[in-house]
Every structure is written in C-alpha cells, then in structure tokens.
Write a protein that holds these residues in place. Structure first.
Motif, PDB file in Angstrom:
ATOM      1  N   SER A 184      -7.478   5.736 -12.242  1.00 46.26           N
ATOM      2  CA  SER A 184      -7.181   6.731 -11.209  1.00 46.26           C
ATOM      3  C   SER A 184      -7.197   8.152 -11.761  1.00 46.26           C
ATOM      4  CB  SER A 184      -5.803   6.451 -10.592  1.00 46.26           C
ATOM      5  OG  SER A 184      -4.786   6.626 -11.567  1.00 46.26           O
ATOM      6  N   LEU A 185      -7.320   8.295 -13.076  1.00 44.54           N
ATOM      7  CA  LEU A 185      -7.312   9.628 -13.685  1.00 44.54           C
ATOM      8  C   LEU A 185      -8.623  10.345 -13.405  1.00 44.54           C
ATOM      9  CD1 LEU A 185      -5.690   8.783 -17.130  1.00 44.54           C
ATOM     10  CD2 LEU A 185      -4.595   9.697 -15.088  1.00 44.54           C
ATOM     11  N   LYS A 186      -8.549  11.546 -12.887  1.00 42.85           N
ATOM     12  CA  LYS A 186      -9.738  12.288 -12.483  1.00 42.85           C
ATOM     13  C   LYS A 186     -10.681  12.579 -13.645  1.00 42.85           C
ATOM     14  CE  LYS A 186      -7.727  14.489  -8.423  1.00 42.85           C
ATOM     15  NZ  LYS A 186      -7.467  15.766  -7.717  1.00 42.85           N
ATOM     16  N   ASN A 242       0.829  -1.212   0.000  1.00 43.37           N
ATOM     17  CA  ASN A 242       0.000   0.000   0.000  1.00 43.37           C
ATOM     18  C   ASN A 242       0.862   1.260   0.000  1.00 43.37           C
ATOM     19  OD1 ASN A 242      -2.606   1.207   0.071  1.00 43.37           O
ATOM     20  ND2 ASN A 242      -2.288   1.699   2.224  1.00 43.37           N
ATOM     21  N   GLU A 243       1.916   1.267   0.791  1.00 38.21           N
ATOM     22  CA  GLU A 243       2.810   2.426   0.847  1.00 38.21           C
ATOM     23  C   GLU A 243       3.534   2.631  -0.484  1.00 38.21           C
ATOM     24  OE1 GLU A 243       3.025   4.650   3.258  1.00 38.21           O
ATOM     25  OE2 GLU A 243       1.427   3.534   4.270  1.00 38.21           O
ATOM     26  N   LEU A 262       3.157   6.099  -3.162  1.00 37.06           N
ATOM     27  CA  LEU A 262       4.248   6.910  -3.693  1.00 37.06           C
ATOM     28  C   LEU A 262       4.142   7.074  -5.212  1.00 37.06           C
ATOM     29  CD1 LEU A 262       7.259   5.486  -1.625  1.00 37.06           C
ATOM     30  CD2 LEU A 262       6.093   7.671  -1.295  1.00 37.06           C
ATOM     31  N   LEU A 263       3.580   6.075  -5.881  1.00 34.43           N
ATOM     32  CA  LEU A 263       3.491   6.104  -7.339  1.00 34.43           C
ATOM     33  C   LEU A 263       2.254   6.834  -7.857  1.00 34.43           C
ATOM     34  CD1 LEU A 263       4.525   2.399  -8.090  1.00 34.43           C
ATOM     35  CD2 LEU A 263       5.908   4.442  -8.481  1.00 34.43           C
ATOM     36  N   ASN A 320       3.739   5.118 -18.762  1.00 36.03           N
ATOM     37  CA  ASN A 320       3.663   3.778 -18.208  1.00 36.03           C
ATOM     38  C   ASN A 320       2.440   3.679 -17.306  1.00 36.03           C
ATOM     39  OD1 ASN A 320       4.481   1.128 -17.483  1.00 36.03           O
ATOM     40  ND2 ASN A 320       5.228   1.962 -15.542  1.00 36.03           N
ATOM     41  N   ASN A 321       1.500   2.797 -17.644  1.00 36.35           N
ATOM     42  CA  ASN A 321       0.308   2.579 -16.839  1.00 36.35           C
ATOM     43  C   ASN A 321       0.520   1.367 -15.941  1.00 36.35           C
ATOM     44  OD1 ASN A 321      -2.188   4.230 -18.348  1.00 36.35           O
ATOM     45  ND2 ASN A 321      -0.459   3.758 -19.665  1.00 36.35           N
ATOM     46  N   ILE A 322      -0.066   1.386 -14.758  1.00 35.45           N
ATOM     47  CA  ILE A 322       0.035   0.251 -13.837  1.00 35.45           C
ATOM     48  C   ILE A 322      -1.346  -0.362 -13.632  1.00 35.45           C
ATOM     49  CG2 ILE A 322       0.573  -0.476 -11.487  1.00 35.45           C
ATOM     50  CD1 ILE A 322       2.768   1.557 -11.391  1.00 35.45           C
TER      51      ILE A 322
END
Length: 268
Positions: free
Chosen positions: A163-165, A106-107, A111-112, A177-179
C-alpha cells in the motif's frame, strides 16, 4: 394535453433529447398515444436491475405484459442509456458471503490504512497458450483469431503488492507493524505440513518479521486488493500471446515492471 406536457417536461429534466422524446411519444404522428411515461421508465429501470440476466427484447416484452404498451427494442436501448443503465460484465459474489462481516472487515481496514503499511497476497492461474478475449471485426462479421486447442501446462503465480505509494514491490518496514492481507484458504494455514516441517503457525512466523496476518472474510475475494491487479495481469499477458513458459514468464515480468512504476495504494 396537460398530462402530455408534464411528461415531456419531466423527460427534458432527465436530459432526453427532443428527437428522442419525439420518437418515444411519436409526436410526429398526430393523434398517437404517448408510449414512454414515468410508469414505463420505472418498470424498465427496476426490471433491468434485477439479479437476472435479460435481453432488451425481454424488457420490451415485460412492458407490454405489465402495461399493455408496445415499445421497440431500439427505444428500450435509448431509454436505458438515458437513465444511466449500461450492459456490463457481471461481478459474481458467493451466496455464502456474509455481507455484514465483509462490510465490517472493510471498514476496519479503512481506519488502519492511513497509519499502517499493508501488504496484500493472492494467487492467480496462468497458461502458456493465452490469447486476447476481445478483437475487432467489420460490422456483421465475427472477430476470428487462431489459437492452439490446448491451454498448456497450468502455472500458479503468487503475487503481493504494498500500500506504500513509493514502493511497488514488497519490502516490509522493520520499525513499523506491517499487516498482511490474504484469504483464509487452507494452503495459507497448512497446520499439518507446518508441524511436519517443524514450523510455527503462519501468524507466529510472520510476527517474527514484524508482520501481522489479517485473514479476509470468507467468500469475499473482492476485499483483496491483489485481485484487482490480476485483471491487469491477464489483460496484458493475453495481448502478448505467449506460447511457452519462457514467453509467458517474460510477459508477466513486463507487467510487474509496469506495476512497480505505479501507485498501488489506490487498490487498497
């Protein structure tokens, strides 16, 4: 008398009302021994927060057993409210969960997040004969509703959020780079089936689309943001009371349209 005054002062600091203090200490009855003190509060707090379901009457019985003080269930109810403890639906964590690994994962993701687009993927089961789980009724009466005895055919919804608003649905950014976050289930690997179909591994195939796969820590579904979205899916779909696949599909599409208008980054 000095001891009683100190105890009352402490309860006032905890924002107890005078009427509640009067009930707890039975100050309206001259000569009655105080009941609610710091020892009682501490015992009720620790007992209520144990990892074991219990009723308010069991809490009252515990106070009597441990401290020899008789206290009513309504007094326990008032005390719980004052010390900020409420009765909630349990969130279960698997006993096999490695909490240290989950915390580290989670941490790392935190950060990313500010710099990297994330996609979260998960599956959820649905049945056509869905109904609300809660309803209203008069006090002292049951909340009754009718529904079919069979749930109907089982369907699985495969869903992903970004996660993009500015984007509700998925559209990976080509120059970044997408995760991709998903659990470490066998179906997400399927090495034998992929070999039979002459396909590369999941990680290799996704890298070709500029997507890096990150498998979530085992037995930690709460780390997948899509799990939180499924709560809204179930709630909104059940309200529509679908009775066949077409009605269920329409109800799900309405939720997707709603989600596409919202900022889903808050789920990450």
């Amino acid at each position: 008398m000095n001891l009683k005054f100190k105890q009352i002062s402490k309860l006032r600091e905890k924002k107890f009302l005078w009427s509640e203090i009067a009930t707890f200490y039975q100050l309206l009855k001259v000569g009655c021994k105080p009941k609610i003190n710091e020892e009682v509060i501490s015992l009720v707090r620790s007992y209520a927060l144990e990892d074991k379901p219990k009723t308010q009457q069991e809490m009252a019985d515990c106070v009597f057993k441990e401290l020899g003080i008789k206290i009513s269930r309504p007094s326990i109810n008032a005390l719980l409210k004052r010390i900020g403890i409420t009765h909630k639906k349990l969130t279960y964590h698997y006993t096999q969960l490695d909490e240290e690994k989950a915390k580290a994962f989670n941490e790392e993701i935190k950060l990313l997040l500010p710099h990297t687009p994330f996609i979260a993927l998960d599956e959820c089961s649905f049945y056509p004969n869905l109904d609300p789980r809660y309803g209203y009724a008069l006090k002292g009466e049951r909340a009754v509703s009718k529904r079919p005895s069979s749930k109907g055919k089982h369907y699985t919804l495969l869903f992903a959020i970004s996660s993009l608003k500015e984007k509700g649905e998925i559209n990976p950014i080509g120059d970044k780079n997408n995760i991709l976050l998903m659990d470490n289930a066998r179906i997400h690997h399927a090495p034998k089936k992929r070999a039979e179909a002459k396909l590369p591994s999941t990680e290799e195939q996704m890298l070709r689309k500029n997507i890096e796969v990150r498998f979530i820590t085992a037995y930690a579904p709460m780390l997948n943001p899509t799990e939180l979205v499924f709560n809204l899916f179930r709630q909104q779909t059940e309200k529509q009371r679908p009775r066949n696949f077409e009605e269920m599909e329409l109800a799900i599409k309405k939720v997707v349209e709603l989600l596409n208008t919202k900022d889903l980054s808050k789920f990450f």
